[in-house]
Design an enzyme around this catalytic site. Structure first.
Site: not given
Ligand code: NAD
Length: 349
Positions: A81, A181-183
């Protein structure tokens, strides 16, 4: 230095490189944990850490996590990383990404990097201008598909496996899931769950993200402070790390936890606490490997969506195997998953 070598997170890292570039105002760290199974691979995180110690702890923890993730996923990749200590919204982001990319290039393929918090698929394309060892680039998927979709599909397969484990069938109709979290990943996973008949409750601190889902699907939205304590079958953390902790674990009503956020256990012993409460916990590094499985095909040949989707289907079987072993052997699932990863590495030495 002796302190660093004995830190839990150091865990025999093969190489840790502190990198700078005065012209780009870059300060960063590359950590290569283990290359027994293949070149180290793991994303580049950009964050204004509080200090170097903070950044070092994060990169070591994440890089070790990549070793476990790639090993359990059956990928011919080791763990690594890198982090850039900077605000990803600062105007010199491009120069910093490219300076980091030049450092990665000098490693000659021993380490491949990609996206993470603060570094998007478009940023990966920027890094690829300076480096041959960048994957998960936006340009690999010209139709807007990106690795987060692969991760979300893996999460969906993980929850299907949990349904099978809990109810004897992977039919999701009526399964109650709370998504935190619905990102990028949580939203896509929610869409898939709803389409397959699950009853989904969501929460996000970003009201716009909530509104987008509520407009499209029949889901309930609740206060983000209470999402972990919903009366559901599965709690799916898809936002932050350390959400399974001394405060939240006693409040969980779910029978299982299966979500995509990295590093969900605040401490390793929280895996034992979940086990003691008879909550089936799917280790995050097992269920969120879909992004790596999908995006890493470029490392070996070319982006191959079909092959990736086949691999991601395998998350279903792996999750069931881990939960059953955890139950039968009386050990927390995170311990079982780590043993599986280490045994694969040991048998390749
Ligand atoms: P993202 O930033 O697109 O979405 C995260 C969402 O969580 C956002 O909408 C944010 O507003 C919300 N959030 C933040 N704090 C919050 C809280 N206290 N309560 C509720 N919602 C909250 O991120 P992502 O790409 O969807 O990734 C989410 C998680 O998954 C992260 O921990 C990331 O490290 C992990 N992850 C992602 C991937 C990937 O392919 N994107 C791969 C492996 C792991």
């Amino acid at each position: 230095m002796s302190d660093l070598f004995s830190q839990v997170n150091f865990d025999d890292h093969e190489q840790v490189i502190f990198v700078t570039d005065a012209g780009a105002d870059l300060r960063g760290i590359i950590a290569i944990h283990n290359t027994v199974l293949g070149p180290a691979a793991g994303g580049c995180r950009m964050q204004p850490y509080e200090g170097v110690d903070d950044a070092l702890n994060d990169v070591l923890r994440l890089s070790r996590g990549m070793t476990l993730k790639n090993a359990v996923a059956g990928l011919p990749l080791g763990g690594g990383k890198c982090v850039i200590i900077a605000d990803p919204d600062a105007p010199n982001k491009k120069a910093q990404l490219q300076a980091m990319a030049r450092h990665v290039q000098r490693l000659g393929g021993r380490y491949w990097t990609a996206i993470d918090v603060g570094v998007s698929s478009e940023d990966a394309d920027v890094m690829a201008e300076e480096c041959d060892y960048i994957f998960a680039r936006a340009s690999e998927y010209p139709d807007g598909f990106n690795p987060s979709h692969f991760t979300a599909i893996g999460g969906f397969n993980g929850i299907r496996a949990v349904a099978k484990y809990l109810r004897g069938s992977d039919d999701l109709r009526g399964l109650r899931v709370a998504v935190q979290g619905v990102g990028a990943t949580g939203a896509e996973m929610t869409s898939r769950l709803v389409k397959h008949g699950a009853v989904v409750t969501i929460a996000d601190v970003n009201e716009r993200a909530v509104a987008q889902i509520v407009d499209r699907h029949s889901v309930f939205a609740v206060d983000p402070n209470h999402i972990h304590a919903q009366d559901v079958d599965v709690f799916a953390p898809c936002a932050l790390g350390a959400v399974l902790n001394d405060t939240t674990i006693p409040e969980l009503k779910a029978r299982a936890v299966c979500g995509l956020a990295n590093n969900q256990l605040a401490r390793p012993d929280h895996g034992q606490q979940l086990f003691d409460r008879n909550i089936a916990y799917v280790p995050d590094f097992v269920v969120n490997a879909g992004g790596m499985m999908g995006a890493s095909t470029l490392i070996f040949s070319r982006p191959d969506r079909e092959k990736a989707l086949d691999n991601i289907e395998g998350i279903f079987t792996t999750v069931i195997k881990i939960l059953e072993r955890s139950r039968d052997e009386g050990k927390p699932s995170a311990v079982i998953a780590e043993e599986m990863a280490l045994s694969r590495i040991r048998s390749s030495v």
